[in-house]
Design a protein around this motif. Structure first.
Motif, PDB file in Angstrom:
ATOM      1  N   LEU A 189       5.650 -22.894  68.325  1.00 38.33           N
ATOM      2  CA  LEU A 189       4.595 -23.734  68.889  1.00 38.33           C
ATOM      3  C   LEU A 189       3.976 -24.609  67.803  1.00 38.33           C
ATOM      4  O   LEU A 189       3.816 -24.176  66.655  1.00 38.33           O
ATOM      5  CB  LEU A 189       3.508 -22.863  69.514  1.00 38.33           C
ATOM      6  N   ARG A 191       1.153 -28.309  67.165  1.00 39.55           N
ATOM      7  CA  ARG A 191       0.228 -29.306  67.694  1.00 39.55           C
ATOM      8  C   ARG A 191       0.269 -30.525  66.779  1.00 39.55           C
ATOM      9  O   ARG A 191       0.386 -30.380  65.552  1.00 39.55           O
ATOM     10  CB  ARG A 191      -1.198 -28.758  67.761  1.00 39.55           C
ATOM     11  N   ALA A 198       7.939 -27.252  65.025  1.00 33.06           N
ATOM     12  CA  ALA A 198       8.282 -26.177  65.958  1.00 33.06           C
ATOM     13  C   ALA A 198       9.686 -26.382  66.531  1.00 33.06           C
ATOM     14  O   ALA A 198      10.488 -25.434  66.625  1.00 33.06           O
ATOM     15  CB  ALA A 198       7.248 -26.113  67.083  1.00 33.06           C
ATOM     16  N   SER A 215      10.842 -23.930  72.055  1.00 30.02           N
ATOM     17  CA  SER A 215       9.756 -24.575  71.303  1.00 30.02           C
ATOM     18  C   SER A 215       8.998 -25.512  72.223  1.00 30.02           C
ATOM     19  O   SER A 215       9.592 -26.160  73.091  1.00 30.02           O
ATOM     20  CB  SER A 215      10.316 -25.341  70.101  1.00 30.02           C
ATOM     21  N   ALA A 218       1.864 -26.506  71.644  1.00 29.14           N
ATOM     22  CA  ALA A 218       1.179 -25.230  71.855  1.00 29.14           C
ATOM     23  C   ALA A 218       0.384 -25.183  73.158  1.00 29.14           C
ATOM     24  O   ALA A 218       0.370 -24.161  73.854  1.00 29.14           O
ATOM     25  CB  ALA A 218       0.266 -24.938  70.668  1.00 29.14           C
ATOM     26  N   TYR A 221       2.348 -24.209  76.284  1.00 36.81           N
ATOM     27  CA  TYR A 221       2.935 -22.873  76.383  1.00 36.81           C
ATOM     28  C   TYR A 221       2.393 -22.097  77.573  1.00 36.81           C
ATOM     29  O   TYR A 221       3.103 -21.302  78.184  1.00 36.81           O
ATOM     30  CB  TYR A 221       2.668 -22.121  75.082  1.00 36.81           C
ATOM     31  N   ALA A 235       5.808 -15.288  69.597  1.00 34.36           N
ATOM     32  CA  ALA A 235       5.351 -16.676  69.623  1.00 34.36           C
ATOM     33  C   ALA A 235       4.861 -17.001  68.214  1.00 34.36           C
ATOM     34  O   ALA A 235       3.945 -16.342  67.712  1.00 34.36           O
ATOM     35  CB  ALA A 235       4.239 -16.861  70.646  1.00 34.36           C
ATOM     36  N   SER A 237       3.263 -19.704  65.703  1.00 31.54           N
ATOM     37  CA  SER A 237       2.452 -20.921  65.724  1.00 31.54           C
ATOM     38  C   SER A 237       2.410 -21.564  64.346  1.00 31.54           C
ATOM     39  O   SER A 237       2.070 -20.919  63.356  1.00 31.54           O
ATOM     40  CB  SER A 237       1.026 -20.602  66.182  1.00 31.54           C
ATOM     41  N   PRO A 241      -3.346 -21.573  66.351  1.00 32.00           N
ATOM     42  CA  PRO A 241      -3.031 -21.731  67.775  1.00 32.00           C
ATOM     43  C   PRO A 241      -4.274 -22.112  68.575  1.00 32.00           C
ATOM     44  O   PRO A 241      -5.399 -21.902  68.120  1.00 32.00           O
ATOM     45  CB  PRO A 241      -2.530 -20.341  68.177  1.00 32.00           C
ATOM     46  N   MET A 256       1.985 -12.740  68.424  1.00 31.00           N
ATOM     47  CA  MET A 256       1.726 -14.075  67.894  1.00 31.00           C
ATOM     48  C   MET A 256       1.769 -14.009  66.370  1.00 31.00           C
ATOM     49  O   MET A 256       1.088 -13.176  65.758  1.00 31.00           O
ATOM     50  CB  MET A 256       0.358 -14.580  68.357  1.00 31.00           C
ATOM     51  N   THR A 258       1.060 -16.163  62.967  1.00 32.77           N
ATOM     52  CA  THR A 258       0.390 -17.327  62.405  1.00 32.77           C
ATOM     53  C   THR A 258       0.430 -17.222  60.879  1.00 32.77           C
ATOM     54  O   THR A 258       0.769 -16.171  60.326  1.00 32.77           O
ATOM     55  CB  THR A 258      -1.067 -17.430  62.876  1.00 32.77           C
TER      56      THR A 258
END
Length: 301
Positions: A189, A191, A198, A215, A218, A221, A235, A237, A241, A256, A258
């Motif tokens: 993901l 932005r 991604a 992909s 974000a 999703y 997932a 990010s 996220p 998740m 990160t």
């Protein structure tokens, strides 16, 4: 299990990224006059990894206030539109669709290409060429060329890439996330400019590891793709996220991942993960299934 070497070209190229990035950052001031200028309306084209790099650059350039910037798969670029410059990204310099895009605008739109090989057709096809031969690769799967290219482009846009240069060292040294090493499925993901990152992360996992990856932007999703999330699925990010998304992923049993690293450095962790999973499956990431280093089509294809 197949008998494959414990390390190869791909691992070496991934490990060489700190030196390549530093060299690109140093070269940026001298290349600013060759690459798209502030205020120009720019189209950026590429194929595969280069298309995703184009997406990231387009978002970065617009966010920096340098002008409207569109990114296209080279085969789909609407080049009848008015652009002040076409930027073509091609590691090999031989990709059929990229060369065709350059030919379509010859004499009408100024063009510049970034490539790794100065002895390929793109050198004659583009008006100006930036050669990153020190980031060229023997591997089929792109790693250091794409990231080095983005470091250069970020620096030309005026970014201070010092943090990214420090973070790539950390990305190479840190243990891989255990949840990712054991996961059965991955969704990446992003932005803004990291949406392209991604997409590239997912491509690396498919190419090198043959892994089930997806992909998305974000925020998208939640609009359907979260339905596949569950135990044993990750997932990942690039950047922080959206608020509440990590909790939603956890609520349905997913994990998740990160990181505080620069997103381009975090991509290096995914490159390492893809190679690790490939090796664990008895495969050789230097020779991925069904792929060649460049797609060169016969006339009329």
């Amino acid at each position: 299990m197949a008998d494959v070497p414990s390390a190869g070209h791909t691992e070496a190229e991934i490990a060489s990224q700190p030196a390549c990035w530093a060299r690109a950052a140093d070269a940026a001031p001298a290349l600013a006059g060759t690459l798209p200028r502030p205020g120009e309306r720019v189209a950026v084209v590429g194929c595969g990894t280069s298309w995703f790099a184009a997406q990231s650059y387009a978002a970065l350039r617009e966010a920096a206030g340098h002008g409207e910037t569109d990114a296209f798969a080279a085969s789909e670029a609407p080049l009848e539109r008015r652009y002040d410059r076409l930027l073509a990204l091609t590691r090999s310099g031989t990709t059929t669709e990229v060369l065709a895009a350059l030919d379509r605008v010859r004499g009408r739109i100024p063009t510049v290409a970034i490539t790794a090989d100065p002895a390929t057709p793109v050198v004659d096809a583009a008006d100006e060429v930036v050669v990153l031969d020190y980031a060229d690769e023997r591997s089929v799967v792109q790693t250091r060329f794409a990231t080095t290219q983005l470091v250069l482009l970020r620096a030309v846009l005026g970014e201070d890439v010092a943090a990214a240069l420090a973070d790539v060292e950390r990305a190479l040294a840190a243990p891989l996330p255990e949840a990712a090493v054991t996961a059965a499925q991955f969704t990446f993901l992003g932005r803004g400019w990291t949406v392209g990152i991604a997409h590239e992360a997912a491509l690396k996992m498919r190419e090198a590891a043959g892994a089930w990856t997806e992909s998305y932007p974000a925020m998208e999703y939640r609009h359907g793709p979260i339905a596949i999330t569950g135990p044993g699925r990750v997932a990942w990010s690039f950047g922080e996220p959206p608020a509440g998304l990590a909790a939603q992923v956890a609520d349905v049993g997913g994990t998740m991942i990160t990181s505080a690293l620069d997103p381009l450095a975090d991509l290096v962790r995914v490159q390492r993960l893809a190679v690790s999973l490939s090796r664990a499956a008895g495969a050789d990431p230097d020779t991925p299934r069904n792929l060649t280093r460049s797609v060169i089509l016969e006339d009329g294809a």
